[in-house]
Design a protein around this motif. Sequence first.
Motif, PDB file in Angstrom:
ATOM      1  N   ASN A  69       0.819  -1.207   0.000  1.00  0.00           N
ATOM      2  CA  ASN A  69       0.000   0.000   0.000  1.00  0.00           C
ATOM      3  C   ASN A  69       0.857   1.263   0.000  1.00  0.00           C
ATOM      4  OD1 ASN A  69      -2.251  -1.621   0.075  1.00  0.00           O
ATOM      5  ND2 ASN A  69      -2.430  -1.550   2.318  1.00  0.00           N
ATOM      6  N   ASN A  70       1.967   1.217   0.742  1.00  0.00           N
ATOM      7  CA  ASN A  70       2.855   2.388   0.766  1.00  0.00           C
ATOM      8  C   ASN A  70       3.467   2.641  -0.605  1.00  0.00           C
ATOM      9  OD1 ASN A  70       2.333   2.750   3.469  1.00  0.00           O
ATOM     10  ND2 ASN A  70       4.113   1.563   4.153  1.00  0.00           N
ATOM     11  N   ASN A  71       3.841   1.570  -1.306  1.00  0.00           N
ATOM     12  CA  ASN A  71       4.402   1.742  -2.654  1.00  0.00           C
ATOM     13  C   ASN A  71       3.371   2.341  -3.596  1.00  0.00           C
ATOM     14  OD1 ASN A  71       6.819   0.674  -1.809  1.00  0.00           O
ATOM     15  ND2 ASN A  71       6.299  -1.420  -2.400  1.00  0.00           N
ATOM     16  N   GLN A  72       2.117   1.869  -3.499  1.00  0.00           N
ATOM     17  CA  GLN A  72       1.080   2.427  -4.357  1.00  0.00           C
ATOM     18  C   GLN A  72       0.847   3.908  -4.046  1.00  0.00           C
ATOM     19  OE1 GLN A  72      -2.334  -0.040  -3.875  1.00  0.00           O
ATOM     20  NE2 GLN A  72      -1.431  -1.834  -4.912  1.00  0.00           N
ATOM     21  N   ASN A  73       0.799   4.234  -2.744  1.00  0.00           N
ATOM     22  CA  ASN A  73       0.625   5.645  -2.380  1.00  0.00           C
ATOM     23  C   ASN A  73       1.798   6.501  -2.838  1.00  0.00           C
ATOM     24  OD1 ASN A  73      -1.783   4.984  -1.157  1.00  0.00           O
ATOM     25  ND2 ASN A  73      -0.852   4.688   0.870  1.00  0.00           N
ATOM     26  N   ARG A  74       3.023   5.943  -2.749  1.00  0.00           N
ATOM     27  CA  ARG A  74       4.199   6.695  -3.174  1.00  0.00           C
ATOM     28  C   ARG A  74       4.162   6.952  -4.683  1.00  0.00           C
ATOM     29  NH1 ARG A  74       7.497   3.352  -1.570  1.00  0.00           N
ATOM     30  NH2 ARG A  74       7.540   3.991   0.614  1.00  0.00           N
ATOM     31  N   ASN A  75       3.794   5.923  -5.455  1.00  0.00           N
ATOM     32  CA  ASN A  75       3.706   6.105  -6.913  1.00  0.00           C
ATOM     33  C   ASN A  75       2.623   7.109  -7.284  1.00  0.00           C
ATOM     34  OD1 ASN A  75       5.695   4.187  -7.178  1.00  0.00           O
ATOM     35  ND2 ASN A  75       4.257   2.479  -7.464  1.00  0.00           N
ATOM     36  N   ARG A  76       1.480   7.066  -6.539  1.00  0.00           N
ATOM     37  CA  ARG A  76       0.415   8.021  -6.825  1.00  0.00           C
ATOM     38  C   ARG A  76       0.855   9.450  -6.490  1.00  0.00           C
ATOM     39  NH1 ARG A  76      -3.009   5.774  -3.930  1.00  0.00           N
ATOM     40  NH2 ARG A  76      -3.814   4.327  -5.503  1.00  0.00           N
ATOM     41  N   ASN A  77       1.598   9.605  -5.402  1.00  0.00           N
ATOM     42  CA  ASN A  77       2.083  10.947  -5.046  1.00  0.00           C
ATOM     43  C   ASN A  77       3.085  11.461  -6.065  1.00  0.00           C
ATOM     44  OD1 ASN A  77       0.510  10.908  -2.743  1.00  0.00           O
ATOM     45  ND2 ASN A  77       2.144  10.108  -1.431  1.00  0.00           N
ATOM     46  N   ASN A  78       3.972  10.576  -6.549  1.00  0.00           N
ATOM     47  CA  ASN A  78       4.927  10.994  -7.578  1.00  0.00           C
ATOM     48  C   ASN A  78       4.204  11.409  -8.860  1.00  0.00           C
ATOM     49  OD1 ASN A  78       7.018  10.457  -5.845  1.00  0.00           O
ATOM     50  ND2 ASN A  78       7.353   8.373  -6.601  1.00  0.00           N
ATOM     51  N   ALA A  79       3.146  10.657  -9.205  1.00  0.00           N
ATOM     52  CA  ALA A  79       2.388  11.013 -10.409  1.00  0.00           C
ATOM     53  C   ALA A  79       1.696  12.356 -10.235  1.00  0.00           C
ATOM     54  CB  ALA A  79       1.373   9.919 -10.725  1.00  0.00           C
ATOM     55  N   ASP A  80       1.126  12.601  -9.038  1.00  0.00           N
ATOM     56  CA  ASP A  80       0.478  13.891  -8.807  1.00  0.00           C
ATOM     57  C   ASP A  80       1.479  15.032  -8.826  1.00  0.00           C
ATOM     58  OD1 ASP A  80      -1.864  12.514  -8.584  1.00  0.00           O
ATOM     59  OD2 ASP A  80      -1.873  12.495  -6.365  1.00  0.00           O
ATOM     60  N   ARG A  81       2.682  14.774  -8.273  1.00  0.00           N
ATOM     61  CA  ARG A  81       3.715  15.817  -8.265  1.00  0.00           C
ATOM     62  C   ARG A  81       4.167  16.143  -9.695  1.00  0.00           C
ATOM     63  NH1 ARG A  81       6.996  13.305  -5.509  1.00  0.00           N
ATOM     64  NH2 ARG A  81       6.026  13.728  -3.470  1.00  0.00           N
ATOM     65  N   LYS A  82       4.324  15.098 -10.511  1.00  0.00           N
ATOM     66  CA  LYS A  82       4.726  15.315 -11.898  1.00  0.00           C
ATOM     67  C   LYS A  82       3.615  16.015 -12.671  1.00  0.00           C
ATOM     68  CE  LYS A  82       7.024  11.967 -13.593  1.00  0.00           C
ATOM     69  NZ  LYS A  82       7.383  10.662 -14.177  1.00  0.00           N
ATOM     70  N   GLU A  83       2.394  15.669 -12.354  1.00  0.00           N
ATOM     71  CA  GLU A  83       1.259  16.310 -13.019  1.00  0.00           C
ATOM     72  C   GLU A  83       1.184  17.794 -12.669  1.00  0.00           C
ATOM     73  OE1 GLU A  83      -3.608  15.867 -12.992  1.00  0.00           O
ATOM     74  OE2 GLU A  83      -2.316  14.347 -12.087  1.00  0.00           O
ATOM     75  N   GLY A  84       1.485  18.117 -11.372  1.00  0.00           N
ATOM     76  CA  GLY A  84       1.485  19.525 -10.990  1.00  0.00           C
ATOM     77  C   GLY A  84       2.550  20.316 -11.728  1.00  0.00           C
ATOM     78  N   ALA A  85       3.734  19.676 -11.930  1.00  0.00           N
ATOM     79  CA  ALA A  85       4.788  20.368 -12.685  1.00  0.00           C
ATOM     80  C   ALA A  85       4.364  20.599 -14.126  1.00  0.00           C
ATOM     81  CB  ALA A  85       6.080  19.557 -12.622  1.00  0.00           C
ATOM     82  N   GLU A  86       3.692  19.617 -14.715  1.00  0.00           N
ATOM     83  CA  GLU A  86       3.233  19.778 -16.091  1.00  0.00           C
ATOM     84  C   GLU A  86       2.193  20.890 -16.194  1.00  0.00           C
ATOM     85  OE1 GLU A  86       1.832  15.998 -17.223  1.00  0.00           O
ATOM     86  OE2 GLU A  86       3.815  15.044 -17.209  1.00  0.00           O
ATOM     87  N   LYS A  87       1.309  21.000 -15.186  1.00  0.00           N
ATOM     88  CA  LYS A  87       0.316  22.066 -15.208  1.00  0.00           C
ATOM     89  C   LYS A  87       0.977  23.430 -15.152  1.00  0.00           C
ATOM     90  CE  LYS A  87      -3.429  19.490 -13.056  1.00  0.00           C
ATOM     91  NZ  LYS A  87      -4.292  19.401 -11.847  1.00  0.00           N
ATOM     92  N   ALA A  88       2.037  23.545 -14.333  1.00  0.00           N
ATOM     93  CA  ALA A  88       2.726  24.834 -14.225  1.00  0.00           C
ATOM     94  C   ALA A  88       3.362  25.237 -15.551  1.00  0.00           C
ATOM     95  CB  ALA A  88       3.777  24.778 -13.132  1.00  0.00           C
ATOM     96  N   GLU A  89       3.835  24.267 -16.347  1.00  0.00           N
ATOM     97  CA  GLU A  89       4.457  24.571 -17.626  1.00  0.00           C
ATOM     98  C   GLU A  89       3.420  24.898 -18.703  1.00  0.00           C
ATOM     99  OE1 GLU A  89       6.985  21.397 -18.650  1.00  0.00           O
ATOM    100  OE2 GLU A  89       8.390  21.748 -16.991  1.00  0.00           O
ATOM    101  N   ARG A  90       2.201  24.385 -18.520  1.00  0.00           N
ATOM    102  CA  ARG A  90       1.177  24.592 -19.549  1.00  0.00           C
ATOM    103  C   ARG A  90       0.229  25.744 -19.222  1.00  0.00           C
ATOM    104  NH1 ARG A  90       0.708  18.913 -19.247  1.00  0.00           N
ATOM    105  NH2 ARG A  90      -1.265  19.144 -18.115  1.00  0.00           N
TER     106      ARG A  90
END
Length: 484
Positions: free
Chosen positions: A378-399
């Motif tokens: 469960n921790n690995n899944q939560n960590r991957n989801r947080n990394n995806a959200d963090r990367k998504e936030g960076a993409e939003k800032a660029e767009r």
Amino acid sequence: MGCGSCSTGGGCAPAGCKSNGSCLTGGCGKMEVYDWLSNLDMPSNYKPFQVIEVKFKGARKEFFVNNDNIYLEIGELVAVEGPTGGYDIGHVSLTGELVRMQMKRRKTAIDQVTRKVYRKATEADVEKWKAAKAMEWETMHKARTLALDLRLSMKISDVDYQGDKTKATFFYTAEGRVDFRELIKKMAETFRIRIEMRQIGMRQEAGRLGGIGSCGRELCCSTWLTNFKTVSTAAARYQNLSLNTLKLAGQCGKLKCCLNYELDTYLDALKDIPDRVDSLQTEVGVARHQKTDIFKKIMWFSYPNMEDWIPLKVDRVKEIMAMNKKGQKPNNLKEEAVEVATTTIIDKIPDYENVVGQDSLTRLDDKPKNKGNRNNRNNNQNRNRNNADRKEGAEKAERTDRPERVDKPEQRGPKPPQQSKNKPEVKKENAPGGQAQPKAQGGQPKVKAPAGQEQPNAEKPAGNKNNRNRNNRRKKPADKPKNE
């Protein structure tokens, strides 16, 4: 004696029969004393033993005379004469010839038994006896309070009411003599009964209170043991037990009575084993005595600076001791060592299918491991989801400087030219009438297509934020910026 009316020819009735010589098969059948068929093997002048044994509270047993020859069975409640008047209620524990043997064992003469058996306990006797027993707990606590108020160094451990509720015996333990005259006066005023104080030892107290021993069974002193013999530490030494007072002491604080149970067997086995064997003189060196197996009759010796112990038979040790007295020394004791059979542990295979895992001692240790693996997953899944959200936030800032683009397979076409936010341009299309359409609200030019014709380069409005996030999660590979 017989009437001759039966097939036996008469003379079959025992002495004391009041049936006028008739038997059960052909006479009047008036057997008034007892059924003589049950006493055919007994002599004619036999008289049953009139003394019975009665058991009271706390494994107290006493003998009483059954002068009226009342038929009693083991376990019945009887009313017997009290020690200082009145009557007491107890259970019959022994009758008949067994009582005679018990009196011999306790060294009690028949002349010493003077108290009588009154009757079998009636319903009124039983109700009064139960009411008296129900008062014992409360009486004991009140007596303890009175003893504490008087500052007496004594411990009241138990109270025993007589069956007729006229007398109470208080059992107490103390290190020395106690002056309890004032205590008796206060207890007599409080309880309105006759008071008897009896001092007992620690073993008797444990026997009266009862409990579970270290062996897992009920205490011997509260079940069957009546005579307490002295137990010394020599009993533990003869049995090669460690002199640990915590293990050798019972609940009474004294040495356990069970240390004497096997002492005689050990003493008989120690007769063949020599005493005070500290060392043996050999040509290799001096062999020191380490331990002795009493029942196998094997003694272990070892040389200095050597870890191996050498087992020898008791007979051979006696021979070596005789040789040392004569000044002779044997060779190395390792050549005379006895082979000791080692016990092999065989794993028992259960003859049933273990589905739940109840026969495993580590079944409780497996649960945290599974729980930890589940938590790690469960921790690995939560960590991957947080990394995806963090990367998504960076993409939003660029767009933020360009509009959102959603590609669909049926609406792919050439890219529209980018327009600045400050100077919106009006895009000219081949609309009917040759006029350009103005820009619609929202910053995007809205161009009408002719009827029945699909708009080639139209973009959909961006929509709300939640829809954008949901679309970005679905189209992650396609939405990556080219700068990456």
